[in-house]
Design an enzyme around this catalytic site. Structure first.
Site, PDB file in Angstrom:
ATOM      1  N   GLY A  20       5.453  31.809 -65.679  1.00  0.00           N
ATOM      2  CA  GLY A  20       6.139  31.563 -64.302  1.00  0.00           C
ATOM      3  C   GLY A  20       5.882  32.271 -63.319  1.00  0.00           C
ATOM      4  O   GLY A  20       4.949  33.009 -63.024  1.00  0.00           O
ATOM      5  N   TYR A 160      24.948  30.947 -63.948  1.00  0.00           N
ATOM      6  CA  TYR A 160      23.620  31.504 -63.352  1.00  0.00           C
ATOM      7  C   TYR A 160      23.682  31.764 -61.900  1.00  0.00           C
ATOM      8  O   TYR A 160      23.109  32.601 -61.253  1.00  0.00           O
ATOM      9  CB  TYR A 160      22.722  30.195 -63.579  1.00  0.00           C
ATOM     10  CG  TYR A 160      21.205  30.575 -62.885  1.00  0.00           C
ATOM     11  CD1 TYR A 160      20.326  31.414 -63.733  1.00  0.00           C
ATOM     12  CD2 TYR A 160      20.860  29.878 -61.672  1.00  0.00           C
ATOM     13  CE1 TYR A 160      19.071  31.624 -62.920  1.00  0.00           C
ATOM     14  CE2 TYR A 160      19.656  29.721 -61.298  1.00  0.00           C
ATOM     15  CZ  TYR A 160      18.693  30.826 -61.676  1.00  0.00           C
ATOM     16  OH  TYR A 160      17.373  31.223 -61.290  1.00  0.00           O
TER      17      TYR A 160
END
Ligand SMILES: NC(=O)c1ccc[n+]([C@@H]2O[C@H](COP(=O)([O-])OP(=O)(O)OC[C@H]3O[C@@H](n4cnc5c(N)ncnc54)[C@H](O)[C@@H]3O)[C@@H](O)[C@H]2O)c1
Length: 253
Positions: A20, A160
């Site tokens: 990523g 998150y």
């Protein structure tokens, strides 16, 4: 044109660089001559990143790291110093993201809340805490990877979003605490970006959010790299405590 010597002799630690965005940061700094320390719990992915970095001609090591444990983040710094002799840039990129359980705030599991905070907030703090006393004082750089979702508030992701909001606050505190040394601390807040992780949570990942961006195309990991290179550079030595949104012009803060 790429200056392949811009970061020659500098050591860049990237947490969560087994794939990523972290891998893109590792490759971006490697292409400019930096020594790279790939810190991740995912050993196989970290070794793949090392192999990709070595293809550029740069040096890299993988250090299996659990950012939630101080002994592990301390050992990471020792490994970086033993391999390359300095710690110049630390990119706090490791996080729980695609694998978290999502729910409305009134149904979120408290254990899941703690799990996310342990990696995304405590982990980022521990990495910075272990790094700062050992990093190059006059020119060191800490770059925290937050998220543009802090400014939009994605439903079902409150733990998150809160963890990334905490990172922005931590960036400001750390910047004030270490500013006199010459070390800067800044954050990058990426918009939704195509990685294996993000694509696993969105069916329409390729088009998600694109129409609401001033630059209406999908975001790639490489789109984040230039901001990190700039923040790590001498040209950014008077910029600290800031959060730069990199999302193709979706959020204006
Ligand atoms: N992809 C996006 O759309 C997007 C958008 C905004 C912000 N971000 C942020 O960018 C960063 C990278 O995201 P990504 O999409 O590449 O996700 P990713 O899941 O590929 O990267 C996270 C990495 O962190 C590692 N990790 C998790 N827990 C760890 C721990 N305890 N110790 C060490 N390593 C650990 C994982 O193994 C993984 O390699 C994350 O901080 C994420 O929150 C991503």
């Amino acid at each position: 044109m790429t200056d392949t010597t811009q970061f020659a002799g500098k050591t860049v630690i990237v947490t969560g660089a087994a794939g990523g965005l972290g891998r893109a940061f590792a490759e971006g700094f490697a292409a400019r001559g930096a020594n790279i320390v790939v810190a991740d719990m995912n050993e196989a992915g970290a070794q793949e990143t090392v192999a990709l970095v070595e293809k550029t001609g740069a040096k890299a090591i993988a250090v299996t790291t659990n950012v939630t444990e101080k002994a592990s983040t301390d050992a990471l710094m020792d490994a970086a110093l033993a391999a390359f002799g300095s710690i110049d840039v630390v990119i706090n990129n490791a996080a729980l993201y695609a694998t978290i359980n999502r729910a409305p705030f009134y149904e979120l599991d408290p254990d899941e809340w703690d799990r996310v905070m342990a990696v995304n907030v405590k982990g980022a703090w521990l990495v910075a805490a272990s790094a700062f006393p050992k990093m190059t004082q006059a020119t060191g750089r800490i770059i925290n990877i937050a998220s543009a979702t802090v400014f939009s508030g994605s439903p079902l992701w409150m733990h998150y979003v809160a963890s990334k909001g905490a990172m922005i606050g931590m960036t400001r505190v750390m910047a004030r605490e270490v500013g006199k040394t010459g070390v800067t601390v800044n954050a990058i807040a990426p918009g939704f970006t195509l990685t294996e992780a993000s694509m696993s949570v969105m069916d329409d990942a390729e088009t998600y959010g694109v129409s609401s961006r001033a630059i209406p195309r999908a975001s790639q990991p490489g789109d984040m790299v230039g901001t990190a290179l700039f923040l790590a550079s001498e040209d950014a030595s008077y910029i600290t405590g800031q959060t730069i949104v990199v999302d193709g012009g979706k959020q204006f803060i």
